[in-house]
Design a protein around this motif. Structure first.
Motif, PDB file in Angstrom:
ATOM      1  N   LYS A  11       0.832  -1.199   0.000  1.00 47.09           N
ATOM      2  CA  LYS A  11       0.000   0.000   0.000  1.00 47.09           C
ATOM      3  C   LYS A  11       0.861   1.241   0.000  1.00 47.09           C
ATOM      4  O   LYS A  11       1.761   1.378   0.821  1.00 47.09           O
ATOM      5  CB  LYS A  11      -0.904  -0.003   1.234  1.00 47.09           C
ATOM      6  N   GLY A  13      -1.139   4.204  -1.046  1.00 48.36           N
ATOM      7  CA  GLY A  13      -2.195   5.215  -0.998  1.00 48.36           C
ATOM      8  C   GLY A  13      -3.563   4.563  -1.049  1.00 48.36           C
ATOM      9  O   GLY A  13      -3.709   3.349  -0.840  1.00 48.36           O
ATOM     10  N   GLY A  14      -4.555   5.378  -1.366  1.00 51.93           N
ATOM     11  CA  GLY A  14      -5.937   4.937  -1.319  1.00 51.93           C
ATOM     12  C   GLY A  14      -6.261   3.806  -2.285  1.00 51.93           C
ATOM     13  O   GLY A  14      -7.175   3.014  -2.032  1.00 51.93           O
ATOM     14  N   ASP A  17      -6.377   0.556  -0.530  1.00 49.03           N
ATOM     15  CA  ASP A  17      -7.563   0.372   0.313  1.00 49.03           C
ATOM     16  C   ASP A  17      -8.749  -0.074  -0.535  1.00 49.03           C
ATOM     17  O   ASP A  17      -9.519  -0.963  -0.162  1.00 49.03           O
ATOM     18  CB  ASP A  17      -7.931   1.688   1.015  1.00 49.03           C
ATOM     19  N   ILE A 295      -3.091  13.187   7.689  1.00 51.96           N
ATOM     20  CA  ILE A 295      -2.395  11.952   7.286  1.00 51.96           C
ATOM     21  C   ILE A 295      -2.358  12.003   5.777  1.00 51.96           C
ATOM     22  O   ILE A 295      -3.413  12.015   5.133  1.00 51.96           O
ATOM     23  CB  ILE A 295      -3.174  10.694   7.711  1.00 51.96           C
ATOM     24  N   ARG A 297       0.023  11.723   1.820  1.00 59.20           N
ATOM     25  CA  ARG A 297       1.223  11.795   0.999  1.00 59.20           C
ATOM     26  C   ARG A 297       1.621  13.270   0.927  1.00 59.20           C
ATOM     27  O   ARG A 297       0.759  14.146   0.775  1.00 59.20           O
ATOM     28  CB  ARG A 297       0.926  11.265  -0.404  1.00 59.20           C
ATOM     29  N   LYS A 302      -2.103  17.667  -2.332  1.00 59.23           N
ATOM     30  CA  LYS A 302      -2.800  17.649  -1.040  1.00 59.23           C
ATOM     31  C   LYS A 302      -2.862  19.010  -0.369  1.00 59.23           C
ATOM     32  O   LYS A 302      -3.294  19.119   0.779  1.00 59.23           O
ATOM     33  CB  LYS A 302      -2.135  16.632  -0.120  1.00 59.23           C
ATOM     34  N   LEU A 324       1.089  13.216   9.906  1.00 59.69           N
ATOM     35  CA  LEU A 324       1.778  11.959   9.562  1.00 59.69           C
ATOM     36  C   LEU A 324       1.860  11.918   8.048  1.00 59.69           C
ATOM     37  O   LEU A 324       0.834  11.967   7.369  1.00 59.69           O
ATOM     38  CB  LEU A 324       0.981  10.752  10.081  1.00 59.69           C
ATOM     39  N   GLY A 351       7.035   9.050   7.325  1.00 57.69           N
ATOM     40  CA  GLY A 351       7.080   7.618   7.057  1.00 57.69           C
ATOM     41  C   GLY A 351       5.658   7.103   7.012  1.00 57.69           C
ATOM     42  O   GLY A 351       4.693   7.872   7.125  1.00 57.69           O
ATOM     43  N   TYR A 352       5.568   5.809   6.822  1.00 59.41           N
ATOM     44  CA  TYR A 352       4.266   5.186   6.678  1.00 59.41           C
ATOM     45  C   TYR A 352       3.942   4.422   7.948  1.00 59.41           C
ATOM     46  O   TYR A 352       4.737   3.604   8.386  1.00 59.41           O
ATOM     47  CB  TYR A 352       4.283   4.256   5.457  1.00 59.41           C
ATOM     48  N   ASP A 353       2.833   4.706   8.577  1.00 55.64           N
ATOM     49  CA  ASP A 353       2.531   4.104   9.878  1.00 55.64           C
ATOM     50  C   ASP A 353       1.024   3.889  10.012  1.00 55.64           C
ATOM     51  O   ASP A 353       0.274   4.794  10.367  1.00 55.64           O
ATOM     52  CB  ASP A 353       3.053   5.038  10.979  1.00 55.64           C
ATOM     53  N   GLY A 377     -10.666  10.600  -2.102  1.00 58.76           N
ATOM     54  CA  GLY A 377     -10.185  10.859  -0.739  1.00 58.76           C
ATOM     55  C   GLY A 377     -10.856   9.866   0.197  1.00 58.76           C
ATOM     56  O   GLY A 377     -12.071   9.659   0.141  1.00 58.76           O
ATOM     57  N   LEU A 378     -10.046   9.234   1.019  1.00 56.94           N
ATOM     58  CA  LEU A 378     -10.594   8.274   1.975  1.00 56.94           C
ATOM     59  C   LEU A 378     -10.544   8.821   3.391  1.00 56.94           C
ATOM     60  O   LEU A 378     -11.424   8.571   4.210  1.00 56.94           O
ATOM     61  CB  LEU A 378      -9.801   6.966   1.905  1.00 56.94           C
ATOM     62  N   ASN A 379      -9.503   9.598   3.674  1.00 56.96           N
ATOM     63  CA  ASN A 379      -9.317  10.012   5.068  1.00 56.96           C
ATOM     64  C   ASN A 379     -10.477  10.838   5.600  1.00 56.96           C
ATOM     65  O   ASN A 379     -10.805  10.749   6.777  1.00 56.96           O
ATOM     66  CB  ASN A 379      -8.009  10.775   5.218  1.00 56.96           C
ATOM     67  N   TYR A 382     -12.945   8.300   6.660  1.00 58.87           N
ATOM     68  CA  TYR A 382     -12.552   7.693   7.937  1.00 58.87           C
ATOM     69  C   TYR A 382     -12.860   8.669   9.070  1.00 58.87           C
ATOM     70  O   TYR A 382     -13.336   8.276  10.136  1.00 58.87           O
ATOM     71  CB  TYR A 382     -11.055   7.346   7.948  1.00 58.87           C
TER      72      TYR A 382
HETATM   73  P1  ADP Z   1      -4.264   9.116  -1.868  1.00 58.14           P
HETATM   74  O1  ADP Z   1      -4.695   7.811  -2.430  1.00 58.14           O
HETATM   75  O2  ADP Z   1      -4.256  10.238  -2.861  1.00 58.14           O
HETATM   76  O3  ADP Z   1      -2.957   9.031  -1.132  1.00 58.14           O
HETATM   77  P2  ADP Z   1      -6.574   8.834  -0.091  1.00 58.14           P
HETATM   78  O4  ADP Z   1      -7.138   9.748   0.951  1.00 58.14           O
HETATM   79  O5  ADP Z   1      -7.505   8.317  -1.112  1.00 58.14           O
HETATM   80  O6  ADP Z   1      -5.338   9.580  -0.754  1.00 58.14           O
HETATM   81  O7  ADP Z   1      -5.946   7.563   0.619  1.00 58.14           O
HETATM   82  C1  ADP Z   1      -4.833   7.634   1.429  1.00 58.14           C
HETATM   83  C2  ADP Z   1      -4.710   6.352   2.223  1.00 58.14           C
HETATM   84  O8  ADP Z   1      -3.346   6.186   2.608  1.00 58.14           O
HETATM   85  C3  ADP Z   1      -5.499   6.384   3.500  1.00 58.14           C
HETATM   86  O9  ADP Z   1      -5.845   5.074   3.872  1.00 58.14           O
HETATM   87  C4  ADP Z   1      -4.466   6.969   4.485  1.00 58.14           C
HETATM   88  O10 ADP Z   1      -4.771   6.661   5.821  1.00 58.14           O
HETATM   89  C5  ADP Z   1      -3.218   6.310   4.015  1.00 58.14           C
HETATM   90  N1  ADP Z   1      -1.978   7.038   4.298  1.00 58.14           N
HETATM   91  C6  ADP Z   1      -1.460   8.081   3.618  1.00 58.14           C
HETATM   92  N2  ADP Z   1      -0.270   8.446   4.129  1.00 58.14           N
HETATM   93  C7  ADP Z   1      -0.028   7.607   5.165  1.00 58.14           C
HETATM   94  C8  ADP Z   1       1.049   7.464   6.116  1.00 58.14           C
HETATM   95  N3  ADP Z   1       2.103   8.268   6.097  1.00 58.14           N
HETATM   96  N4  ADP Z   1       0.945   6.487   7.044  1.00 58.14           N
HETATM   97  C9  ADP Z   1      -0.133   5.668   7.075  1.00 58.14           C
HETATM   98  N5  ADP Z   1      -1.165   5.756   6.215  1.00 58.14           N
HETATM   99  C10 ADP Z   1      -1.121   6.704   5.276  1.00 58.14           C
END
Ligand code: ADP
Length: 451
Positions: A11, A13-14, A17, A295, A297, A302, A324, A351-353, A377-379, A382
């Protein structure tokens, strides 16, 4: 389905998911779905199956196949040490791997060879984003017979990533020069694998209704608006959903205490945990201050350029900020410097967490997404699930999912602004923080959590 990533295996990005959640949702409706992704380094799952032979550019290579079944969905991993046993998914040190066209052409062809040899009779092949853009092309060019003309669906998760490469790749991938044509892969004298997906598929979907309209305009079309307008009868926007098995504060293993609309103490515990884990003050006064979470990228899309313009204003607001993120170094540097100057109010982790992402969604009061453009957008979704009020720019899927609050009636689910400017963002942040005291816990948290 063919894609370059799927949670929990890979993973960035979105996309990952959605490629996890969508097949499961389809399976619950009674469909059989096989998902094909690369077997990147570190993926241990799956039982070995018979390998497939993959012709590519006049050569023949072998793809190992592993398969795992879960929740009615089978995931097929395509392995090739040279292509996929690497440190990263797409590239290292801010640069894409130069052989990405070949890596993902291999994935696409291997997926089709697998499908043709599996004994299954597929009704559709669904390719995601440019990395799988050659799936519909190869299916039509080389495998129409083997696949009995199975129609292709192509989903654009983000039009900004177009898979544009030098035209010489056509020959290197064994694709005919006739594809160097404005009605095929040609894109400004180069080739675009995204365009291949769009042109060769029976149907095109994207991830929100609003974005489906936006990408047909020059402002959001990134040069593809004409191509998409020519397919507008076959282009549909379907809003992404989120996976409530993974994102639900009532049963989220990453949270210190579970919570829901009737038990909000758990949200306060998550807030405290986030403040502490980010090294921010967590005394009573600090816990009463709204916590703004991000949270993301760290890329232009963004809205980080807007936030960079507000380096003086943000720390003056009566709020704490946690970020993050992973991505462009200049944005990391910005947040590192801002946090160093205002250690009481601003903290960032890079980083990714996954665990921390869940905790921020749980603990933050306000979630910030000032995107320049946003396919879905997913966040923010959430956030709605976690009683965390989203503050978003009204674009794409953000516009489709967050209803701006009406101060007169109190209806709405978050705060939105239209103009892409730091002033508009700041004004909206002030508006949100201004109503914090009056409405917060009593109003949206409960209503967002309940819906
Ligand atoms: P995109 O696909 O453009 O990055 P979205 O909002 O559709 O944006 O999805 C981002 C997904 O990636 C979400 O599940 C978000 O929680 C996750 N994510 C993005 N950056 C991080 C990070 N640094 N650590 C953990 N999860 C992240």
């Amino acid at each position: 389905m063919v894609a370059s990533e799927a949670a929990p295996f890979a993973k960035t990005g979105g996309l990952a998911d959605v490629v996890r959640a969508l097949p499961r949702a389809l399976a619950r409706l009674g469909h059989c779905v096989d998902v094909v992704i690369p077997r990147y380094r570190g993926i241990e799952a799956g039982e070995p199956m018979a390998p497939v032979t993959v012709p590519l550019g006049g050569q023949v290579a072998e793809a190992t196949i592993h398969a795992v079944a879960d929740a009615g969905v089978r995931t097929i991993f395509v392995g090739h040490p040279g292509y996929f046993d690497r440190d990263h998914v797409y590239g290292a040190a801010g640069r894409d791997y130069p052989d990405n066209p070949e890596r993902f052409a291999f994935l696409s062809r291997a997926a089709l060879e697998w499908a043709a040899s599996s004994g299954e009779r597929y009704d559709a092949v669904h390719a995601h984003d440019w990395q799988a853009g050659l799936v519909p092309v190869l299916a039509r060019q080389f495998m129409a017979h083997a696949l009995r003309g199975v129609p292709a669906v192509f989903t654009i998760h983000n039009l900004a990533y177009q898979g544009v490469f030098d035209a010489s790749w056509l020959l290197r991938l064994g694709l005919g020069w006739e594809l160097m044509n404005v009605n095929a892969l040609e894109y400004w004298n180069r080739i675009s694998l995204l365009k291949g997906g769009i042109v060769f598929s029976r149907l095109i979907t994207t991830v929100s209704p609003r974005y489906a309209r936006e990408i047909q305009t020059p402002e959001y079309g990134f040069g593809f608006d004409g191509i998409l307008r020519s397919r507008s009868a076959d282009l549909v926007g379907i809003l992404n959903g989120i996976d409530y098995d993974l994102w639900d504060p009532a049963r989220d293993p990453y949270l210190p205490e579970s919570f829901d609309a009737s038990r909000l103490e758990g949200k306060a515990a998550a807030k405290r945990m986030v403040l502490e884990m980010f090294g921010l003050p967590a005394d009573e006064k600090a816990r009463k201050r709204p916590l703004v979470g991000m949270i993301s990228r760290l890329v232009d899309q963004k809205g980080f350029d807007l936030l960079a313009e507000l380096s003086d204003e943000l720390p003056q607001l009566d709020a704490s900020f946690v970020l993050l993120g992973a991505g462009e170094l200049r944005y990391e540097d910005f947040w590192r410097a801002l946090a160093a100057r205002h250690p009481e109010r601003v903290a960032a982790k890079f980083g990714y967490d996954e665990a921390m992402a869940h905790r921020i969604e749980g603990g933050a009061d306000l979630f910030l997404m000032p995107s320049r453009f946003e396919p879905c957008g997913l966040n923010q979704m959430y956030s709605l699930r976690y009683g965390t009020v989203p503050l978003v720019r009204a674009t794409g899927g953000l516009r489709d999912t967050v209803r701006n609050v009406d101060p007169a009636t109190g209806s709405g689910t978050g705060f939105t602004f239209d103009e892409y400017s730091s002033q508009a963002l700041l004004t909206t942040l002030r508006r949100a923080l201004g109503v914090w005291v009056a409405w917060w816990l009593g109003g949206w948290v409960v209503s967002n959590l309940a819906t």
